[in-house]
Design an enzyme around this catalytic site. Structure first.
Site, PDB file in Angstrom:
ATOM      1  N   CYS A   2       0.822  -1.224   0.000  1.00 52.48           N
ATOM      2  CA  CYS A   2       0.000   0.000   0.000  1.00 52.48           C
ATOM      3  C   CYS A   2       0.850   1.266   0.000  1.00 52.48           C
ATOM      4  O   CYS A   2       2.026   1.240   0.328  1.00 52.48           O
ATOM      5  CB  CYS A   2      -0.950   0.099   1.199  1.00 52.48           C
ATOM      6  SG  CYS A   2      -1.995  -1.324   1.420  1.00 52.48           S
ATOM      7  N   GLY A  28       0.104  -0.507  -4.907  1.00 49.73           N
ATOM      8  CA  GLY A  28      -1.217  -1.078  -4.691  1.00 49.73           C
ATOM      9  C   GLY A  28      -2.136  -0.723  -5.819  1.00 49.73           C
ATOM     10  O   GLY A  28      -2.272   0.457  -6.155  1.00 49.73           O
ATOM     11  N   ASN A 102      -0.396   2.381   6.073  1.00 52.64           N
ATOM     12  CA  ASN A 102       0.459   1.462   5.321  1.00 52.64           C
ATOM     13  C   ASN A 102       1.213   0.640   6.337  1.00 52.64           C
ATOM     14  O   ASN A 102       1.868   1.200   7.217  1.00 52.64           O
ATOM     15  CB  ASN A 102       1.435   2.253   4.435  1.00 52.64           C
ATOM     16  CG  ASN A 102       2.440   1.357   3.726  1.00 52.64           C
ATOM     17  OD1 ASN A 102       3.556   1.746   3.463  1.00 52.64           O
ATOM     18  ND2 ASN A 102       2.044   0.142   3.410  1.00 52.64           N
ATOM     19  N   GLY A 103       1.132  -0.672   6.213  1.00 53.98           N
ATOM     20  CA  GLY A 103       1.823  -1.549   7.155  1.00 53.98           C
ATOM     21  C   GLY A 103       0.881  -2.642   7.611  1.00 53.98           C
ATOM     22  O   GLY A 103      -0.154  -2.876   6.989  1.00 53.98           O
ATOM     23  N   TYR A 244      12.552  -5.122  -3.827  1.00 48.58           N
ATOM     24  CA  TYR A 244      11.480  -5.312  -4.792  1.00 48.58           C
ATOM     25  C   TYR A 244      10.455  -4.190  -4.864  1.00 48.58           C
ATOM     26  O   TYR A 244      10.023  -3.784  -5.942  1.00 48.58           O
ATOM     27  CB  TYR A 244      10.736  -6.613  -4.460  1.00 48.58           C
ATOM     28  CG  TYR A 244       9.406  -6.760  -5.160  1.00 48.58           C
ATOM     29  CD1 TYR A 244       9.361  -7.057  -6.517  1.00 48.58           C
ATOM     30  CD2 TYR A 244       8.208  -6.572  -4.483  1.00 48.58           C
ATOM     31  CE1 TYR A 244       8.150  -7.174  -7.177  1.00 48.58           C
ATOM     32  CE2 TYR A 244       6.997  -6.688  -5.129  1.00 48.58           C
ATOM     33  CZ  TYR A 244       6.971  -6.986  -6.481  1.00 48.58           C
ATOM     34  OH  TYR A 244       5.785  -7.086  -7.121  1.00 48.58           O
TER      35      TYR A 244
HETATM   36  P1  AMP Z   1       7.322 -16.288  -7.552  1.00 45.55           P
HETATM   37  O1  AMP Z   1       7.195 -16.457  -8.990  1.00 45.55           O
HETATM   38  O2  AMP Z   1       6.114 -16.753  -6.810  1.00 45.55           O
HETATM   39  O3  AMP Z   1       8.568 -16.888  -6.989  1.00 45.55           O
HETATM   40  O4  AMP Z   1       7.387 -14.718  -7.249  1.00 45.55           O
HETATM   41  C1  AMP Z   1       8.552 -14.029  -7.551  1.00 45.55           C
HETATM   42  C2  AMP Z   1       8.245 -12.820  -8.360  1.00 45.55           C
HETATM   43  O5  AMP Z   1       7.269 -12.038  -7.685  1.00 45.55           O
HETATM   44  C3  AMP Z   1       9.469 -11.957  -8.553  1.00 45.55           C
HETATM   45  O6  AMP Z   1       9.531 -11.599  -9.907  1.00 45.55           O
HETATM   46  C4  AMP Z   1       9.235 -10.733  -7.681  1.00 45.55           C
HETATM   47  O7  AMP Z   1       9.609  -9.570  -8.365  1.00 45.55           O
HETATM   48  C5  AMP Z   1       7.770 -10.740  -7.402  1.00 45.55           C
HETATM   49  N1  AMP Z   1       7.454 -10.495  -5.994  1.00 45.55           N
HETATM   50  C6  AMP Z   1       8.207 -10.690  -4.908  1.00 45.55           C
HETATM   51  N2  AMP Z   1       7.566 -10.383  -3.788  1.00 45.55           N
HETATM   52  C7  AMP Z   1       6.349  -9.976  -4.155  1.00 45.55           C
HETATM   53  C8  AMP Z   1       5.198  -9.526  -3.459  1.00 45.55           C
HETATM   54  N3  AMP Z   1       5.164  -9.434  -2.130  1.00 45.55           N
HETATM   55  N4  AMP Z   1       4.120  -9.187  -4.204  1.00 45.55           N
HETATM   56  C9  AMP Z   1       4.133  -9.276  -5.524  1.00 45.55           C
HETATM   57  N5  AMP Z   1       5.179  -9.716  -6.233  1.00 45.55           N
HETATM   58  C10 AMP Z   1       6.272 -10.063  -5.567  1.00 45.55           C
END
Ligand code: AMP
Length: 456
Positions: A2, A28, A102-103, A244
């Site tokens: 968020c 978000g 946020n949090g 990220y």
């Molecule tokens: P996965 O494919 O499930 O291993 O997710 C990894 C991918 O999701 C990577 O490309 C990250 O950039 C992205 N990612 C990592 N953490 C999050 C998050 N909390 N929410 C959305 N995307 C994420």
């Protein structure tokens, strides 16, 4: 996750909030909202959807006042109703308030149960509603004291902007887990926002980060005041914002996000070098780290995978089948660059392994002779309870398999992660970063089983 924004002492504050939220859309995409006050009453507009879909000129024109608070909501499993959108508004004994948050509060279930036992009723699953109730039920005489009273009862990660008819209160938890910065307009007025990229768009000058444990109070005709509302401040900014979540042009705690990612990629190359012809990023999340990786190894870097920007993030979709499809819709390899090459593919993090598995297959089908997966962060072994939406422990691939087992399951020739020490050194040892997803140190309370964002 968020985004929050607070604008004070500015004509058309809602328009400034709108542009700020637009620049923080990455934080978000599920819902967005703005609350304004004209000094007499609060007006709130919130809806599901992206910022540009929800707000139009006539809506912003109707949101009149010199103070606005706004919010972008991240989609979390199981909660997608507009009722869960923010700002959360309430009328109570002292008047009207709107809250944006946020949090993630780690003691939300206990707090909520205690409130329900005393007869409170709730309309949403959001921990932000707990905050409103705690303020409304406090027996203190001023809103400021009620907010302080509320702060003694909540635990976890939060950045808050609370708007009354005449004032705005901004608070960052004592660990400073989520980012929050303060800016100023040259012709008067202030802004606080989750990320500094908002200031760049609306032409505000960055003043400083809001301090962990600090409360800022804004009042018309006065300079903002600052007070520390916690005695024990223990700064732990979230490492995942740098890895990220935050936008690469943002500056958190004096450090540019893109540069930090570049550093992580460089360190990754030193820790997990490999014999390759080409370095590719997973767009867009792996770009900066891949640049760093390629630079250290002296190997060409190419944007060898094209990203279709018109598809939302894949991670947030509820079922596995839809997630797989969405990866294919989103990413497509350039065969011409990849065929016959040994490639390293760099991403910022590995969560469930969904994206990576598809990408490895995609690259092999495009003719890569070897595919080496490199992740510019450590293995995620614990769910974050401080506002980064992570799945349960069981769904995190690194809790079940070693890197070589994961590589095998993905069909990759190798898999390497940045070490925790490497991450700490990349970010700089001047701070005790929150590394909870990697080391399971739940320093701000809660544990792997605590409720995550959106759940209760
Ligand atoms: P996965 O494919 O499930 O291993 O997710 C990894 C991918 O999701 C990577 O490309 C990250 O950039 C992205 N990612 C990592 N953490 C999050 C998050 N909390 N929410 C959305 N995307 C994420």
């Amino acid at each position: 996750m968020c985004a929050i924004v607070g604008v004070f002492g500015v004509e058309k504050a809602s328009t400034v909030a709108y542009y700020s939220l637009f620049s923080m859309q990455h934080r978000g995409q599920e819902a967005t909202g703005i609350s304004v006050t004209d000094g007499k009453r609060l007006t709130v507009y919130k809806k599901r959807g992206m910022v540009t879909d929800v707000f139009y000129q006539d809506i912003l024109d109707g949101l009149r006042g010199r103070c606005a608070v706004g919010h972008n909501r991240y989609s979390t499993a199981g909660s997608d109703s507009v009722g869960d959108a923010q700002p959360v508004f309430a009328k109570y004994k002292l008047g009207e308030i709107s809250v944006v948050h946020n949090g993630n509060l780690v003691n939300k279930q206990e707090v909520r149960q205690a409130l329900i036992d005393k007869g409170a009723i709730f309309q949403t699953d959001m921990d932000t509603e707990n905050i409103i109730h705690l303020i409304a039920k406090s027996e203190k005489n001023s809103l400021e004291d009620r907010i302080k009273d509320m702060l003694t009862k909540i635990e976890g990660a939060y950045c808050l902007a609370i708007q009354s008819r005449k004032k705005m209160f901004v608070i960052r938890d004592r660990f400073g887990i989520r980012p929050l910065s303060l800016g100023r307009f040259s012709d008067g007025g202030y802004i606080v926002a989750s990320e500094t990229c908002a200031f760049d768009l609306v032409g505000a000058e960055f003043i400083r980060d809001v301090k962990p444990g600090e409360m800022l109070i804004f009042e018309e005709g006065k300079e903002p005041t600052s007070q520390m509302v916690f005695e024990n401040v223990d700064y732990h900014p979230c490492a995942f914002e740098y890895i990220y979540f935050a936008r690469p042009d943002s500056i958190i705690d004096g450090k540019n996000v893109y540069k930090m990612r570049l550093q992580m990629g460089k360190r990754l190359a030193k820790e997990t070098p490999t014999d390759i012809d080409l370095v590719l990023p997973v767009p867009d999340s792996g770009v900066a780290a891949a640049r760093g990786y390629a630079e250290v190894l002296g190997v060409p870097f190419e944007m060898g995978i094209v990203r279709n920007h018109y598809v939302g993030r894949t991670f947030i979709e509820p079922t596995q089948a839809i997630r797989d499809l969405k990866v294919k819709m989103k990413l497509s390899p350039i065969e011409h660059l990849i065929a016959g090459k040994r490639v390293a593919i760099i991403d910022d993090s590995l969560v469930r392994g969904t994206t990576s598995k598809q990408i490895v297959r995609m690259l092999k089908e495009a003719g890569a002779t070897e595919v080496h997966m490199r992740i510019a962060s450590p293995e995620i072994k614990f769910p974050c309870r401080y506002g980064i939406d992570t799945p349960t422990r069981e769904e995190l691939i690194s809790t079940k398999y070693t890197p070589s087992e994961i590589a095998k399951r993905m069909g990759a020739d190798s898999l390497g992660f940045l070490s925790i020490e490497g991450l700490k050194e990349s970010l700089g040892k001047d701070r005790n970063y929150s590394l909870v997803s990697f080391d399971g140190n739940y320093f701000a309370g809660g544990n792997a089983e605590s409720p995550s964002c959106g759940e209760i």
